[in-house]
Design an enzyme around this catalytic site. Structure first.
Site, short mmCIF file in Angstrom:
data_model
loop_
_atom_site.label_atom_id
_atom_site.label_comp_id
_atom_site.label_asym_id
_atom_site.label_seq_id
_atom_site.Cartn_x
_atom_site.Cartn_y
_atom_site.Cartn_z
CD GLU A 106 -2.78 -1.00 2.54
OE1 GLU A 106 -3.46 -1.38 3.07
OE2 GLU A 106 -1.66 0.05 3.76
CB CYS A 119 2.25 7.39 4.14
SG CYS A 119 3.03 6.17 5.37
CB CYS A 126 6.56 -5.38 9.03
SG CYS A 126 7.39 -4.49 10.37
CB CYS A 130 4.21 -3.22 16.54
SG CYS A 130 5.90 -3.01 16.62
CB CYS A 133 1.40 -2.95 13.29
SG CYS A 133 1.59 -2.99 12.11
CB CYS A 360 0.16 0.19 9.77
SG CYS A 360 1.84 -0.65 9.44
N1 SAH Z 1 7.91 0.07 11.33
C1 SAH Z 1 8.01 1.17 11.06
C2 SAH Z 1 7.20 2.46 9.96
C3 SAH Z 1 5.65 1.90 9.75
S1 SAH Z 1 4.58 1.75 10.48
C4 SAH Z 1 8.05 2.06 12.95
O1 SAH Z 1 7.41 1.19 13.30
O2 SAH Z 1 7.87 3.12 12.93
C5 SAH Z 1 4.25 3.77 10.93
C6 SAH Z 1 3.49 4.07 12.41
O3 SAH Z 1 2.41 3.87 11.85
C7 SAH Z 1 4.60 3.63 14.02
O4 SAH Z 1 4.70 4.53 14.26
C8 SAH Z 1 3.92 2.40 14.18
O5 SAH Z 1 3.90 2.06 15.54
C9 SAH Z 1 2.28 3.63 13.96
N2 SAH Z 1 1.16 2.16 14.14
C10 SAH Z 1 1.28 0.98 12.94
N3 SAH Z 1 0.02 0.26 13.78
C11 SAH Z 1 -1.33 1.37 13.87
C12 SAH Z 1 -2.31 0.81 14.59
N4 SAH Z 1 -3.23 0.44 14.37
N5 SAH Z 1 -2.19 2.47 14.99
C13 SAH Z 1 -2.03 3.43 14.73
N6 SAH Z 1 -0.95 3.55 14.51
C14 SAH Z 1 -0.30 2.58 14.77
#
Ligand code: SAH
Length: 385
Positions: A106, A119, A126, A130, A133, A360
């Protein structure tokens, strides 16, 4: 969801040579292989990076025979858009692309104020795990190549430059990408070499030529790679996904914290600031009852003292089958105020784009779950879900 979705039909999956994987010298070698003079490489390069052309037939200063040959054996963009979603207020456009091997990624274009922020993704899936996510849930399929990363930018550059291209978002389309954030799918520092080849191409004045200061890379905090990045000599903005100020909580939310503790991460951030003179952003997704207490805000304010930084509080974008819920606006404001009172500049990210699954990995997940992600559908369907 209340947004227009357009599904497109992918054509063939391509095994042709992708010109975006080549630097200018390699493109010159490729021309020689084709028994063409090397200067053709420069001509093609200009079409690709300065005029965003993806169709060889439009490269009018190339001989017709060469254009036909290239169309047969090469490709400019390895990406095929297979679904696009425009937000209700028509200022966010999310696109799902199919890659030559059938994988999908995406990218999102945000049309806010005078900015045209893109973006982009750095990996298919990934590996960081996390817990809140959507991308993490399927694990890592593979790294994106440098060309696949650059191609996302060129796709939207082309879209912005040509007002006749669908979808029509009803907003004025200023003609160029002003900012890029590596905040899409994937952990960019887990695909370091390809991401940096792409960043060089995107910032090179001879190629795409966007100023490094207009690009931000977001990482979950791979400490050795942050140090490596500080030595690259490009002023790329760094965003660090913190989400918790202490190891106990952060390890639960972002498991990579087991390898690099909060203190080690903050030390690396200090080194990055010292080397680049750039203010670092800390991202913090607020989850109700999990990481949003005033005590945690105070702990965080304490830990960030003395770092040239800015905190971006993100209202959590809830994902299906997940226990995590967003913090209320009121609690969010209280959390922000504690940080501000402690002298830490803090903003709350707007909820824009959420209704189009701009979080994301969310469009990909929705599409793959319904089986549409790979195959697409005939014609254009306008729908809401
Ligand atoms: N891997 C990288 C970049 C991708 S995610 C990172 O961790 O920074 C981009 C941002 O979106 C990150 O801060 C991530 O923690 C956040 N993110 C992921 N899932 C999310 C969600 N469900 N709600 C809000 N932010 C989220």
């Amino acid at each position: 969801m209340n947004a227009d979705i357009a599904l497109m039909i992918p054509t063939e999956t391509s095994t042709r040579r992708s010109l975006l994987e080549m630097d200018l010298a390699q493109l010159g070698d490729f021309m020689q292989e084709l028994k063409e003079p090397r200067f053709r490489a420069r001509q093609i390069w200009e079409w690709i990076y300065k005029r965003y052309v993806a169709d060889f037939d439009a490269m009018t200063n190339l001989p017709k025979a060469l254009r036909a040959k290239l169309a047969e054996i090469a490709t400019v963009s390895p990406l095929q858009p297979i679904a696009q979603v425009v937000s209700k207020d028509r200022d966010t456009l999310k696109t799902l692309f199919q890659l030559p091997d059938g994988q999908t990624i995406e990218a999102v274009l945000m049309l806010y104020d005078q900015r045209r922020t893109l973006c982009i993704s750095s990996q298919v899936g990934c590996a960081m795990g996390c817990v809140f996510c959507a991308t993490a849930q399927g694990g890592l399929a593979r790294n994106l190549t440098a060309g696949e990363i650059v191609a996302q930018v060129l796709y939207f550059a082309r879209y912005l430059a040509d007002p006749s291209l669908p979808p029509d978002t009803d907003v004025e389309r200023p003609t160029h990408v002003t900012n890029i954030v590596l905040m899409g799918m994937g952990e960019p520092l887990h695909n370091y070499n390809n991401v940096w080849s792409a960043l060089r191409r995107l910032t090179d004045p001879e190629a795409f030529g966007l100023g490094a200061r207009h690009i931000t890379l977001s990482t979950v905090g791979l400490v050795p790679m942050i140090d490596r990045m500080a030595d690259e000599g490009l002023q790329i903005g760094l965003a660090v996904s913190l989400h918790a100020p202490n190891d106990e909580l952060r390890t639960q939310l972002t498991p990579i914290n087991k390898a690099y503790s909060v203190d080690e991460l903050l030390a690396a951030v200090r080194r990055y600031v010292a080397k680049t003179n750039r203010r670092v952003t800390f991202e913090y997704a607020l989850m109700a009852g999990v990481n949003d207490s005033p005590e945690l805000a105070q702990e965080m304010a304490h830990k960030l003292q003395g770092i040239l930084c800015h905190v971006n509080l993100i209202p959590l974008n809830p994902i299906p089958d997940s226990p995590f819920q967003p913090t209320s606006d009121e609690e969010t404001e209280r959390f922000a105020q504690i940080l501000r009172d402690a002298g830490i500049p803090t903003t709350v990210r707007l909820r824009r784009g959420i209704e189009i699954n701009a979080g994301c990995g969310q469009l990909r997940r929705a599409m793959t779950a319904s089986g549409n992600g790979r195959r697409g559908q005939k014609g254009r369907s306008m729908g809401s879900d």
